[in-house]
Write an enzyme that holds these catalytic residues in place. Sequence first.
Site, PDB file in Angstrom:
ATOM      1  N   CYS B 407       0.817  -1.106  -0.222  1.00 46.50           N
ATOM      2  CA  CYS B 407      -0.070  -0.020   0.011  1.00 46.50           C
ATOM      3  C   CYS B 407       0.883   1.553  -0.213  1.00 46.50           C
ATOM      4  CB  CYS B 407      -0.924   0.447   0.749  1.00 46.50           C
ATOM      5  SG  CYS B 407      -0.298  -0.064   2.748  1.00 46.50           S
ATOM      6  N   HIS B 451      -2.845   0.547   7.031  1.00 47.48           N
ATOM      7  CA  HIS B 451      -2.819   0.921   5.791  1.00 47.48           C
ATOM      8  C   HIS B 451      -2.154   2.485   5.402  1.00 47.48           C
ATOM      9  CE1 HIS B 451      -4.045   0.171   1.338  1.00 47.48           C
ATOM     10  NE2 HIS B 451      -5.257   0.681   1.636  1.00 47.48           N
ATOM     11  N   ASP B 467      -7.934   4.926  -3.133  1.00 40.08           N
ATOM     12  CA  ASP B 467      -7.194   3.677  -2.434  1.00 40.08           C
ATOM     13  C   ASP B 467      -6.583   3.055  -4.247  1.00 40.08           C
ATOM     14  OD1 ASP B 467      -5.801   1.654  -1.561  1.00 40.08           O
ATOM     15  OD2 ASP B 467      -7.362   1.046   0.147  1.00 40.08           O
TER      16      ASP B 467
END
Lengths: 305, 661
Positions: B407, B451, B467
Amino acid sequence: MRTKLDTCLDSVNQVLLGKEAQVRLALTCLLARGHLLIEDLPGMGKTTLSHALARVLGLSFQRIQFTSDLLPGDILGTSVFDKDSGQFVFHPGPIFAELVLADEINRATPKSQSALLEAMEEGQVTIEGATRPLPEPFFVIATQNPVSSGGTFALPESQLDRFLMRLSLGYPAQAAERALLLGDARRDLLPRMESILDHAELARLQAQVPKVRASDALIDYVLRLVEATRSQPQFAWGLSPRASLALLAAARAWALLAERDYVIPEDVQAVLPSVVGHRLRERADPTGHGGGSLVQWLLREVPAL
Amino acid sequence: MSSLPGIPRIALTWLLVAQVLVIVPHLVHLPLWMIALWLGAAGWRVQIFRMRARYPNGWAKGGLVLLVLAGILLSRGTLVGLDAASVLLIATFTLKLLEMRTRRDALVLIFLGFFCVVTAYLFEDGILAALYSLLPVTALLTALVGLQHSGFAERPWPPLRLAGGLVLQAVPLMLLLFVFFPRMGPLWSLPLPNDKGVTGLSDSMEPADIAELSRSSALAFRASFESEVPPRGQLYWRALTLERFDGRRWSQSGYADVPVAPQWSKAGAPLDYNIIMQPSGKRWLYALDVGEMAQDSGRMMNDFRWQRLRPVDRPLLYQVRSWPEAVRQAQAEPPGIRQALQLPQQGDPRSRAWAAELKAQYPQSDALVAAVLQHFNREPYVYTLRPQPLGSDSVDDFLFNTRRGFCAHYAGAMTFVLRAAGIPARVVAGYQGGELNPSGNYIQVRQFDAHAWVEYWQPGQGWRSVDPTFQVAPERIEQGLEEALTEEDGFLDDQPFSPLRYRELAWLNQLRMSWENLNYGWQRWVLGYQGEQQLKLLQNWFGSFDWQRLALVLVGTGALLIGLLALCLLKPWQQRPDPQRQAFRKYERLLARHDVRREAGEGARSFALRAAQQLPEQAAQIETFARCFEQQRYAGGPASRDALRKALSDLRSALPWRLSR
């Protein structure tokens, strides 16, 4: 009968001037069948007191001067071989008297001390396997110099406990000392004293002591006193049951002397200093002589009612 | 020495047992040489007891202390701080064995043991640890009891039985105090032990240099929703934003650290939930966008993150209301927006060129963002926790060469491209998703759920979150980390014993869930029972409620208990009535009003004499009463209350009337 006791007191007081309280306590001690320890400096009248008591009560009197080389046999007596009869014959020692004055008991060795103290406790002596009863009544007055004097063997607590009372005579008041200086020599007065009680009367009086009434409320007071010595932190140790028995017996005798057939708290308080003073020690100073201040504390703080 | 009481054999045995039990929970953070130290000290002490060894002299003791200090310095690097201090405490607890000569020393050791039991809670305060601590407490109590036993006592069990009974008796009192005793805030805050402030988040990220992301299954926080739990794809728990980029490293900017709540407007339906946060050692709190909390929980910073004044150093419970559809800073250009456009002076030319290309192609921000996301989706990017290290132009290297990352790589690269295309953007760090515990209706978020995602700003719309990781590995978002990992990664293969690895075993999973449930209850109702919660519970029970009333109740209960105890001890109902004593008390009170007071040690007769001296006019009556009392009480005369009463009333009428002196 009781007035005779007062006569006794008066008679002794004429010889030992200004010591009425101590004389009364000494007589109390004798009535309660206890032995007396007098602790004081030399020359304060210890011997005179014991001698006078013996005279007025009509008791046979013996004096043992304790020294560091005194042996038990010197007190109890020894068997000597009699060549005529071819047998050992027992020669009784000075202990076989009705009133024994053990002078300066703390100057003798512990071995000799214990010979006397055993006789006091048992009322009989055992010599060479034969048990011999001591006369009845049997009363010991021991004197000792204060422990701080040199060359002495202090009595251990267990032996102090055998004395019902410990008295200290103290210096006489000025008026008494003036009378002493102006009057006859005390020792000359002694042979002139007459016995006031005979053995039977004394035995009857002694037998009356346990019959003096001690009520529940009074026993409670004695118990409170004893309990205080066992639970309060300033006491190194508490009073033994022997001590509480002694306290009650002495209080009864004191009440009898006061011509009462029951005990009140004031009787207990009157005898308390001399009965428990030598049995108590301060925790802060377990070897010292703190008994006096502890007794004052007991008299002041323990509820009398 | 002989006057000092020694330590009985039983007490020594139990003391050694208690020491083991006290030290065991500390072993997780103690250096290993501590075990050797204890074994040595205990062996030495036992040999002393068997008269095979002597107590160490001053030199030996000094040497041992220096050795321990050196050991702590070597293994902890310092002598201050919680970790070193706790090692020092345990070492003292151990070494004290060697100078334990008298009962007093043993008492010191036992009290030190109780303190060590408490310090273990700094490192572990779970339900198991709490239950376990009953063991060392019982053992210490047993040693304390054994200390009072004779040195000749042989059987070790009677003291244990007594101590167990004591502990059991203390339980109701403990519960009572737990519920009612007011919780006070800490007077000072302790720094966290090193191994406790584990967090998957830090205040900077450097994806280029990470070859392998360490994964921890430690709990980060639990969230329990009052209504239905939203799908996990929507659970983006914001912690902080990273706005400054130096070419390799993303870090926080000063603009974000301003405690001024930014402008935002509510929209849509709110979500209400509680969060129980594990200690993190950091100041930030977790919340879904855009969260609202009570003032005393924390305050909102300029970048919508919530922050406390002090680091979270123990489990913290707070309530949040979130507005997921809120519009953020839409009306005006936010101050400090230039920070969201900041880029290094040079580097990553290919990315910048690509951004310029995109900008030319898609003048609208939304379209450009969509294009970037589509790029991640369409090109062969791989989600992995073992990315290759990146070269000096890290963004270029990632976007065009390696194309492998997690991420942080995707969020960082996307933010870079958006900024290069002139769109204000920043990286948001936090947690994503979490595991739903179906029986408890709450979500557990673990450290491996950490994250990073992106949010960008455009006029009129405000900040929006996107995202990029979702484009690469949607299963990471929708199902969780383990689904997103490739074969080579392996889920939690650095933690072979974690029960989380065996989720496919249904019974094990259920067992784990129940256990988690129990822990959740512990956290929520036991550790979290303070302040607000305590007040609420007590209010439920007693209606209107405040601390003053609680203080009154506590004092009242205490007085009641002491009163009952006094009744049981004194048993006034067993005392027989004593009419003589009562009459005498009245007599005393009467005379006290005339200033004649009896001393405690004064008998009736001497008191009467003194009173007669002080009140000569009433001497006859005083003496009559005293004689009457004495006759009844000591002479065995008939007990007659009336006689006493009559004597008393005669005295009363003879005395002038007075209420008090």
